[in-house]
Scaffold this active site. Structure first.
Site, PDB file in Angstrom:
ATOM      1  N   GLY A 173      12.084  -5.174  44.185  1.00 19.53           N
ATOM      2  CA  GLY A 173      12.188  -3.789  44.633  1.00 19.53           C
ATOM      3  C   GLY A 173      12.314  -2.909  43.416  1.00 19.53           C
TER       4      GLY A 173
ATOM      5  CB  SER B 174       9.772  -8.423  41.569  1.00 20.28           C
ATOM      6  OG  SER B 174       9.309  -7.158  41.158  1.00 20.28           O
ATOM      7  CB  ALA B 175      13.915  -5.965  40.837  1.00 16.38           C
TER       8      ALA B 175
ATOM      9  CG  HIS C 202       4.989  -7.324  39.442  1.00 14.35           C
ATOM     10  ND1 HIS C 202       4.463  -7.771  40.637  1.00 14.35           N
ATOM     11  CD2 HIS C 202       6.312  -7.116  39.664  1.00 14.35           C
ATOM     12  CE1 HIS C 202       5.436  -7.830  41.542  1.00 14.35           C
ATOM     13  NE2 HIS C 202       6.561  -7.452  40.966  1.00 14.35           N
TER      14      HIS C 202
ATOM     15  CD  GLU D  81       1.262  -9.132  41.366  1.00 15.63           C
ATOM     16  OE1 GLU D  81       0.274  -9.470  42.055  1.00 15.63           O
ATOM     17  OE2 GLU D  81       1.855  -8.042  41.514  1.00 15.63           O
TER      18      GLU D  81
END
Length: 248
Positions: free
Chosen positions: A92, A124-125, A161, A196
Site C-alpha cells: 500500500g 511491496s511496502a 516494483h 514484480e
C-alpha cells in the site's frame, strides 16, 4: 542472525490473482505455520478489515488476524512466535505504514520479534520497511512519519516494483534516474531493486534472490544492485550474502 524474512516485490505478477504468484514462496517460507498476524497499516483507501479479508481469501489455508483488531498490538507482536504466528505486512502506501507503526510504538517490538526468529513476510511496502529506511520507496509521501528510518532488518535499501520501462512520450525521470539521485547522495549505501514477481529471502544468515514467476525469462535481468555509480544485475538463485557482511 536468526531472522527468517521473505521480502516480496509485489502482491501480483501481471494479471494473475492476488498473491497467486507468491503462494509457493509464501508456504515454503512458512513451513508448518498457518496462523498469520497481518499488519494492514499500508491501506489507505480500503478499510483494514477489507484488507484482512483480501489476504484471507488469497490464502484460504491460513488463519489471518488483523493486528488492528487486537487489544494490545505490541503484546501481539511480542508473543507472535510463542503463539505459532508469522508476522505478515501487506503493501500500500509505505509512508502511511511506517507512520502508523511509529504511532503504535511497534518499530522496536517488530525489530526484536524478527531478530528472535519470528517468521516475517512482506510485500511491496511491507518489504520496503525491511531496509534501512523508506527513502527508496516509490510511494507519494501522503503523511509524514516521525522518521524515515525503518526496521533495518537488512543493511541496505530496497526498491520494490522495479522497472526500467520508459513510456513513450514520458519526460519525467526514470526509476534508474531516481535511484541514481539516491546513490549520488548516499554512495556507500546499496539499493536492491527487484522486479514484480521476485523476492529477497533472508534465512539462516543467508540472503538469496528468489523468483515466483511462471515465466522466468520475462526480462534479461530480474533486478539490480545500485551502489555509487554502478548498476549490477542480479538473477534468480543468486546469493547476495556480500550485502550482509557488515552485520554477520
Amino acid at each position: 542472525m536468526t531472522a527468517h524474512v521473505l521480502m516480496l516485490s509485489s502482491s501480483r505478477q501481471g494479471s494473475e490473482p492476488y498473491l497467486e504468484h507468491a503462494r509457493a514462496l509464501i508456504f515454503a517460507h512458512l513451513g508448518d505455520i498457518r496462523d498469520l498476524l497481518f499488519v494492514p497499516y499500508a491501506a489507505v483507501t480500503q478499510s483494514y478489515d477489507a484488507y484482512v479479508d483480501a489476504v484471507a481469501n488469497a490464502l484460504p489455508e491460513c488463519k489471518v488476524t488483523g493486528l488492528h483488531s487486537v487489544d494490545d498490538p505490541v503484546a501481539a507482536i511480542n508473543n507472535a512466535k510463542q503463539n505459532g504466528q508469522a508476522i505478515v505486512v501487506g503493501g500500500g502506501n509505505t509512508f502511511h505504514l511506517l507512520s502508523t507503526l511509529y504511532a503504535n510504538a511497534l518499530i522496536v517490538p517488530m525489530k526484536h520479534a524478527i531478530a528472535d526468529g519470528t517468521p516475517y513476510i512482506g510485500w511491496s511496502a511491507g518489504s520496503n520497511i525491511c531496509g534501512q529506511s523508506i527513502r527508496t520507496t516509490n510511494d507519494m509521501p501522503i503523511i509524514e512519519p516521525p522518521s524515515f528510518d525503518a526496521l533495518d532488518i537488512v543493511p541496505f535499501q530496497i526498491n520494490p516494483h522495479y522497472t526500467d520501462y520508459q513510456p513513450p512520450g514520458h519526460n519525467g525521470e526514470t526509476r534508474d534516474q531516481r535511484l541514481a539521485e539516491f546513490t549520488a547522495l548516499n554512495p556507500t549505501t546499496p539499493v536492491v531493486a527487484i522486479r514484480e514477481g521476485t523476492a529477497l529471502k533472508l534465512s539462516e544468515a543467508t540472503l538469496t534472490f528468489e523468483d515466483g514467476r511462471e515465466n522466468k525469462a520475462d526480462s534479461e535481468h530480474d533486478g539490480f544492485i545500485f551502489l555509487g555509480n554502478e548498476k549490477t544485475p542480479i538473477n534468480a538463485g543468486d546469493s547476495l550474502n556480500q550485502l550482509l557482511d557488515s552485520v554477520l
